[in-house]
Design an enzyme around this catalytic site. Structure first.
Site, short mmCIF file in Angstrom:
data_model
loop_
_atom_site.label_atom_id
_atom_site.label_comp_id
_atom_site.label_asym_id
_atom_site.label_seq_id
_atom_site.Cartn_x
_atom_site.Cartn_y
_atom_site.Cartn_z
CD GLU A 20 -2.63 -0.65 3.22
OE1 GLU A 20 -2.72 0.24 3.52
OE2 GLU A 20 -2.89 -2.44 3.28
CE LYS A 34 5.00 3.99 7.28
NZ LYS A 34 5.11 5.78 7.45
NE ARG A 50 -2.74 2.64 12.98
CZ ARG A 50 -2.47 2.18 12.83
NH1 ARG A 50 -0.72 1.70 12.83
NH2 ARG A 50 -2.27 0.71 13.13
CD GLU A 65 -1.03 8.08 7.77
OE1 GLU A 65 -1.39 7.39 8.74
OE2 GLU A 65 0.33 9.01 8.15
CG PHE A 76 -4.18 2.10 6.64
CD1 PHE A 76 -4.78 1.32 7.53
CD2 PHE A 76 -4.17 3.30 6.66
CE1 PHE A 76 -4.22 1.91 8.67
CE2 PHE A 76 -3.72 3.47 7.45
CZ PHE A 76 -3.53 2.94 9.20
NE ARG A 112 7.38 -0.31 16.76
CZ ARG A 112 6.81 0.64 15.72
NH1 ARG A 112 6.62 0.58 14.87
NH2 ARG A 112 6.64 1.57 16.88
CE LYS A 140 8.61 1.60 10.10
NZ LYS A 140 8.60 2.30 11.16
P1 AMP Z 1 5.66 5.12 11.07
O1 AMP Z 1 5.74 6.27 11.90
O2 AMP Z 1 7.18 5.42 10.57
O3 AMP Z 1 6.43 3.97 12.34
O4 AMP Z 1 5.05 4.42 10.02
C1 AMP Z 1 3.57 3.59 11.06
C2 AMP Z 1 2.71 4.88 10.36
O5 AMP Z 1 2.65 4.55 9.27
C3 AMP Z 1 1.40 4.32 10.67
O6 AMP Z 1 1.26 4.50 12.25
C4 AMP Z 1 0.48 4.83 9.47
O7 AMP Z 1 -0.03 6.04 10.40
C5 AMP Z 1 1.07 5.29 8.74
N1 AMP Z 1 0.52 4.76 7.49
C6 AMP Z 1 0.72 5.22 6.19
N2 AMP Z 1 0.02 4.79 5.38
C7 AMP Z 1 -0.25 3.76 6.11
C8 AMP Z 1 -1.00 2.26 5.21
N3 AMP Z 1 -1.08 2.27 4.25
N4 AMP Z 1 -0.80 1.53 5.85
C9 AMP Z 1 -0.74 1.64 7.43
N5 AMP Z 1 -0.03 2.57 8.33
C10 AMP Z 1 0.41 3.70 7.86
#
Ligand code: AMP
Length: 564
Positions: free
Chosen positions: A252, A254, A259, A304, A344, A416, A422
């Site tokens: 997907e 990102k 969120r 998001e 999502f 997690r 990611k």
């Molecule tokens: P990070 O904040 O770098 O740990 O990445 C995780 C965050 O990416 C999640 O908590 C969401 O806020 C965001 N995110 C963006 N796009 C997506 C997606 N398609 N699916 C899940 N999370 C997403």
């Protein structure tokens, strides 16, 4: 009778002394059985090294620097005692215990010792977390001092471990599930399921003790009670994600936004932030969107929100955050910083939890229930090339990268794991010069482990700081770096040293943000040292002009927020 904190410390001491899992479980089973209902959750959390329940949005916000100052103040023992024990054991808790024992010996008196109970310790920890606003630092310090002064050396050992979140007894959450199952005679599978739903084993234990198996079986979602978030781990690249997910994965876009969890019951909608606080009032247009589009009576969605400019491109994250912080004149800001929602996931629908369903099935149900609200762009693929193209497309549309989701994975609240990975495109790394450094905390107390990174201004010859990081180097490299930087030290102020700009490091980062923090007006986000560039001199490192160029380039694809 209330359980003394000493009993918890003694239990942890026994856990630390053995590696036999069955013995560990039995020790915890006996301990849990001896507690009354109110003590269960605090005890379970503390045994796992958590000062507060997992669902709590609060943190103690106490650094080792603060804590060690308090310990020095209370014990009045030469700090080399700490350093010596710490170098032998590598354990902050044990070293602190030795300092307290020494202090007692020296004074031939006990420090003010009264019998602390588990409940009291929890209350004090809550008070420390709650101290906020003006004068909060002093208030926190006073509370910590009061708590620690009332404890015995063994208790201090574990209080400190709880403070810094490093229990190191080897008794982890999986073993705790087994102990709870045994202590309250509930099948392990049921404990695990409740734990998965609630995302907090402490709460599971409390329900098991207070209400028994029947209630645990009924543990589920309720609309307007935010669900703990499933979290993602980082993958180095797409190939790694494909391999981890068994050759095929769902990718997907990102989105670099915030969120949110959307809860709907009949005509009422509430929105929760990533920290599970209610942000409904800040996002009126999202509330409207959910009301207009979601036909289901009851549902919990995840998505998001991103901020967009007038061309529809996402604008940097920091501007979006203003929408979340604003509590008044919301309409005005909503016009200035419009947001766009992409869904999502769906976790709950008309009385049924959906989290145990595989991802692909949840995604289908999501599509059927989201009306016109767009979903994150997605493909399911087993082809590396197609995946690489998709990543490129995401970045070209101004997004952050991809999220790879295992197609048969359940939604696991609060965890997690590797089901979600990611993937971020690698931005061109920068070669930067270390201009100053700080001593670290905890284990890194004696090492210069936080580095200020700078780029040279070709016009003035000055080195301008663009970021700071403690990430990327191994322990051995940090020790060697400490030695080198000490030789290059120009001046030392408290725990920071300013050095001759000499050492060049290759740094990766996520993006370059506009920031008032540094003189150059920019700051690297998520900087990390890739390697030490022994082959480069500071003159050959990247310049501030180059950093600015990359900063500007980000806006070709990203929207730009206008302050006027
Ligand atoms: P990070 O904040 O770098 O740990 O990445 C995780 C965050 O990416 C999640 O908590 C969401 O806020 C965001 N995110 C963006 N796009 C997506 C997606 N398609 N699916 C899940 N999370 C997403």
């Amino acid at each position: 009778m209330q359980a003394p904190f000493k009993a918890l410390a003694e239990l942890c001491e026994k856990l630390e002394a053995t590696t036999k899992r069955l013995l560990m479980i039995d020790l915890v089973v006996q301990f849990l059985r001896s507690l009354n209902a109110e003590e269960i959750e605090p005890a379970v959390s503390m045994i796992l090294g958590r000062p507060l329940p997992k669902w709590s949005q609060q943190t103690l916000d106490v650094s080792w620097a603060t804590l060690s100052e308090i310990i020095k103040h209370i014990t009045n023992v030469e700090w080399k005692v700490f350093i010596e024990t710490f170098s032998k054991t590598g354990d902050i808790g044990s070293a602190t215990k030795t300092v307290f024992e020494e202090s007692k010996l020296k004074r031939q008196t006990t420090l003010f010792e009264k019998s602390l109970t588990i409940t009291e310790v929890r209350h004090q920890l809550e008070a420390i977390a709650e101290a906020a606003g003006c004068g909060s630092r002093e208030k926190k310090e006073r509370l910590i001092e009061a708590l620690i002064s009332a404890a015995s050396p063994l208790e201090v050992k574990y209080l400190v471990k709880i403070f810094i979140g490093e229990m190191r007894t080897g008794f982890h959450e999986g073993l705790m599930e087994q102990a709870i199952s045994k202590a309250f005679q509930i099948p392990l599978k049921e404990v695990q399921k409740a734990s998965m739903t609630l995302g907090d084993i402490g709460e599971v234990a409390a329900i098991a003790k207070k209400e028994g198996r029947e209630s645990l079986l009924k543990v589920g979602f309720k609309v307007f009670k935010p669900v703990r978030l499933m979290l993602a781990q980082m993958a180095n690249d797409i190939a790694e994600a494909l391999k981890e997910h068994g050759g095929k994965t769902a990718l997907e876009y990102k989105l670099d936004g915030a969120r949110i969890q959307i809860h709907k019951l009949s005509e009422e909608v509430k929105i929760f932030s990533k920290r599970l606080t209610d942000v409904t009032a800040s996002l009126p247009e999202i509330v409207e969107k959910a009301k207009e589009n979601v036909r289901a009576k009851e549902a919990i969605f995840e998505g998001e929100v991103i901020a967009i400019d007038n061309r529809g491109y996402p604008i940097p994250f920091q501007h979006l955050m203003r929408r979340f912080k604003r509590v008044h004149a919301i309409e005005e800001l909503a016009e200035k910083i419009p947001v766009q929602l992409y869904l999502f996931d769906i976790l709950y629908l008309n009385g049924e939890s959906l989290i145990a369903l595989p991802y692909l099935q949840r995604r289908k149900i999501l599509a059927e229930n989201s009306g016109e609200i767009p979903l994150t762009k997605q493909i399911v693929t087993d082809k590396l090339e197609e995946a690489e193209q998709f990543l490129k497309a995401s970045v070209n549309a101004g997004h952050e990268g991809l999220m790879a989701k295992r197609i048969d994975s359940p939604y696991t609240p609060g965890i997690r794991g590797k089901h979600w990975l990611k993937i971020k495109p690698v931005l061109e790394p920068l070669d930067l010069v270390i201009v100053s450094a700080e001593y670290g905390y905890g284990r890194r107390h004696d090492w210069l482990s936080d580095y200020y990174l700078a780029a040279r201004d070709t016009e003035t010859g000055e080195y301008l700081t663009v970021g700071k990081t403690f990430k990327g180097l191994t322990d051995a490299e940090i020790i060697e770096m400490t030695r080198r930087l000490k030789e290059l030290t120009i001046k030392e102020e408290s725990r920071r040293v300013v050095v001759v700009p000499k050492v060049v490091v290759e740094v990766t980062y996520n993006e370059i943000q506009k920031s008032p923090k540094y003189k150059c007006g920019m700051a690297l986000r998520f900087a990390r040292i890739n390697r030490i560039r022994e082959d480069k001199t500071p003159e050959e490192a990247d310049t501030i002009q180059r950093v600015r160029e990359i900063y500007e380039k980000q806006f070709l694809k990203k929207g730009r927020y206008k302050t006027s």
